[in-house]
Design an enzyme around this catalytic site. Structure first.
Site, PDB file in Angstrom:
ATOM      1  CG  HIS A   4      -1.756   1.067   1.467  1.00 12.76           C
ATOM      2  ND1 HIS A   4      -3.159   1.185   1.009  1.00 12.76           N
ATOM      3  CD2 HIS A   4      -1.708   2.528   1.812  1.00 12.76           C
ATOM      4  CE1 HIS A   4      -3.777   2.207   1.168  1.00 12.76           C
ATOM      5  NE2 HIS A   4      -2.768   3.159   1.792  1.00 12.76           N
ATOM      6  CD  GLU A   5       1.550   3.599   3.763  1.00 11.54           C
ATOM      7  OE1 GLU A   5       1.708   4.543   3.027  1.00 11.54           O
ATOM      8  OE2 GLU A   5       0.724   3.335   4.334  1.00 11.54           O
ATOM      9  CG  HIS A  54       0.411   6.361  -0.613  1.00  9.73           C
ATOM     10  ND1 HIS A  54      -0.662   7.135  -1.076  1.00  9.73           N
ATOM     11  CD2 HIS A  54       0.019   5.747   0.440  1.00  9.73           C
ATOM     12  CE1 HIS A  54      -1.722   7.020  -0.302  1.00  9.73           C
ATOM     13  NE2 HIS A  54      -1.308   5.930   0.626  1.00  9.73           N
ATOM     14  CD  GLU A  67      -5.662   5.377   0.562  1.00  9.40           C
ATOM     15  OE1 GLU A  67      -5.884   4.342   1.119  1.00  9.40           O
ATOM     16  OE2 GLU A  67      -4.664   6.431   0.777  1.00  9.40           O
TER      17      GLU A  67
END
Length: 506
Positions: free
Chosen positions: A264-265, A268, A294
């Protein structure tokens, strides 16, 4: 280049440098700062915030923006120069409404509250945190007052993260999502084909988790030359330039949830890394909105990282690293396990289907706090009541409930809805990627992500903030935000994993 534009660029570069320096201090506070550094950090961050605000709102910036109006009209509106003047003017007109002292107070209070949040969360004691949260809310109320809102007060805060989107628009989208998610969750609960999730619990030494994750993230685009990853209490990503990307994550030695937090990170980080280098040290650098940001983290975590194609490729590698914990399973079982649907306490560990209700809960509570319809003393009970109403989950402690997220400690209100907006966008973007890359599924199954990463960079990442969030999304997917593809995707996956006989959507 026009002399006035060059002067504007030079002044903006200094403002950006101060902002990036503040990010370094914020990152350090959550990763490496020794405990005795805590008392000094709020003053340091407040000083940088005040200086950056004063530089950006200086009369010289306003004069240059006015003088550049005729020049801006002569430019291609899609050029970097035109976008720079346009976006800077919009940011400037908002910033000049806010006194520098208030900006400094907000930064100082956030730093103090974050340390208090860490301690309160560790002790699972909301009352220890409440006075600091009250101060953050008071300052945010003063911030909203600077804009004399004609509509909903929450619009001012939401606009900081999703410019051009109103509370009413979000409320309408979320109502549709909630309408479809509630029966979907119920249908899964009644399904006759249970999913065995025991594979996800076991002995998973953290050093070996990191070995696997770094192998996967390197294929996504992580490089040791430009990135690093560190532990933190709450996973986040930040960057100090487009070539200095910092990820944080958290791991547990009895489960694999940290693996998805890291993916997930990384999503980003890829957005910031893909920003065109010529945008560095300008307000155009980086993601255009938190919703689109997001969308990237959710895309890599879920559309890629929870797909059957992904685990066909990577399960054998994971099993070779954890032969004891995974000796009883195969790739199909693991795919179903990581896509199981079960209402739970923690947002960042929630499955894709129930995740949206976690966000909607926070969106509703934030509005009530900002409007003064909910007293802070009543917040834990309101949280717990809604968790049970929406997800049927009883909250045992404050740490598992109202204290689980870092955002309010940082004075960040208006951010939470972007998590669900981004999830909605992620499916629209994934479908657009599939149209542009017809063999996308086959590439994922082969562990090849270059085509996807470069398509995202070319169509989305490199533009930074050159266009509005709505314009940017339309350029990528060909139309406006639409929750229907997202809802259809969740229903298809639930039907696949649980063997539901008929679609539950309507």
């Amino acid at each position: 280049m026009d002399r006035r534009l060059q002067e504007l660029r030079e002044k903006l570069a200094e403002v950006e440098d101060l902002g990036r320096a503040a990010r370094v201090l914020g990152w350090d506070q959550q990763t490496m700062m020794p405990p005795t550094g805590a008392p000094a950090r709020p003053q340091q961050l407040a000083a940088l915030e005040r200086l950056a605000h004063e530089l950006f709102t200086a009369p010289a910036i306003g004069r240059l923006l006015e003088e550049l109006r005729p020049y801006e009209e002569s430019l291609d509106p899609e050029s970097i120069d035109a976008s720079l003047v346009r976006v800077t003017r919009r940011d400037y007109e908002k910033a000049v409404r806010v006194p520098p002292e208030l900006s400094a107070d907000i930064a100082r209070s956030a730093s103090l509250a974050q340390q208090a949040w860490v301690e309160a969360r560790s002790a699972s004691d909301f009352e220890r945190f409440r006075p600091l949260l009250e101060r953050n809310l008071e300052l945010k109320s003063r911030y909203v007052d600077c804009f004399e809102p004609a509509g909903e007060r929450y619009d001012v805060l939401l606009d900081d993260f999703e410019h051009g989107t109103t509370t009413g628009e979000v409320r309408e989208i979320f109502a549709r999502v909630k309408e479809r998610l509630v029966p979907l969750i119920a249908a899964v609960g009644e399904a006759g084909r249970p999913v065995d999730t025991s594979l996800l619990q076991g002995a998973y030494p953290i050093d070996r988790q990191l070995e696997f994750e770094r192998s996967v993230l390197a294929r996504f685009g992580y490089t040791d030359e430009s990135w690093r990853m560190d532990p933190s209490a709450h996973p986040f990503a930040t960057n100090f330039s487009s070539r200095d990307i910092r990820l944080t994550t958290r791991h547990f030695d009895d489960n694999l949830s940290g693996m998805f937090a890291s993916m997930h990170e990384c999503g980003h980080g890829l957005y910031e890394y893909g920003s065109a280098p010529e945008l560095d040290r300008t307000p155009l650098a980086g993601g255009v909105s938190l919703g689109l940001h997001e969308s990237q983290s959710r895309l890599w975590e879920n559309l890629v990282g929870r797909s059957r194609q992904f685990w066909r490729r990577f399960y054998p590698e994971l099993r070779s690293i954890f032969p004891d914990a995974l000796r009883a399973g195969d790739g199909e079982e693991f795919y179903r396990a990581v896509n199981s649907v079960k209402p739970s306490l923690i947002r960042v560990e929630a499955d894709e289907v129930t995740y949206g209700l976690h966000v909607i809960l926070r969106f509703e509570l934030e509005q009530e706090l900002v409007d003064g319809r909910l007293e802070l003393a009543a917040l834990p009970d309101a949280w717990n009541e809604r968790m049970f109403e929406y997800l049927g989950v009883e909250v045992p402690t404050d740490a598992d409930g109202v204290l689980q997220d870092i955002h309010w400690s940082g004075g960040i209100f208006g951010y939470f809805p972007t998590y669900l907006l981004g999830s909605v966008m992620s499916v629209q973007i994934w479908e657009a990627a599939g149209r542009a890359i017809p063999d996308l599924d086959e590439r994922v199954e082969a562990g090849e992500f270059d085509a996807l990463r470069e398509w995202l960079r070319e169509t989305l990442h490199r533009h930074g903030r050159m266009f509005t969030p709505k314009e940017t999304l339309a350029r990528v997917v060909g139309g406006p935000l639409d929750p229907e593809p997202y809802l259809a995707y969740l229903e298809r996956k639930a039907e696949d994993v649980y063997g539901l006989a008929v679609p539950v959507g309507g």
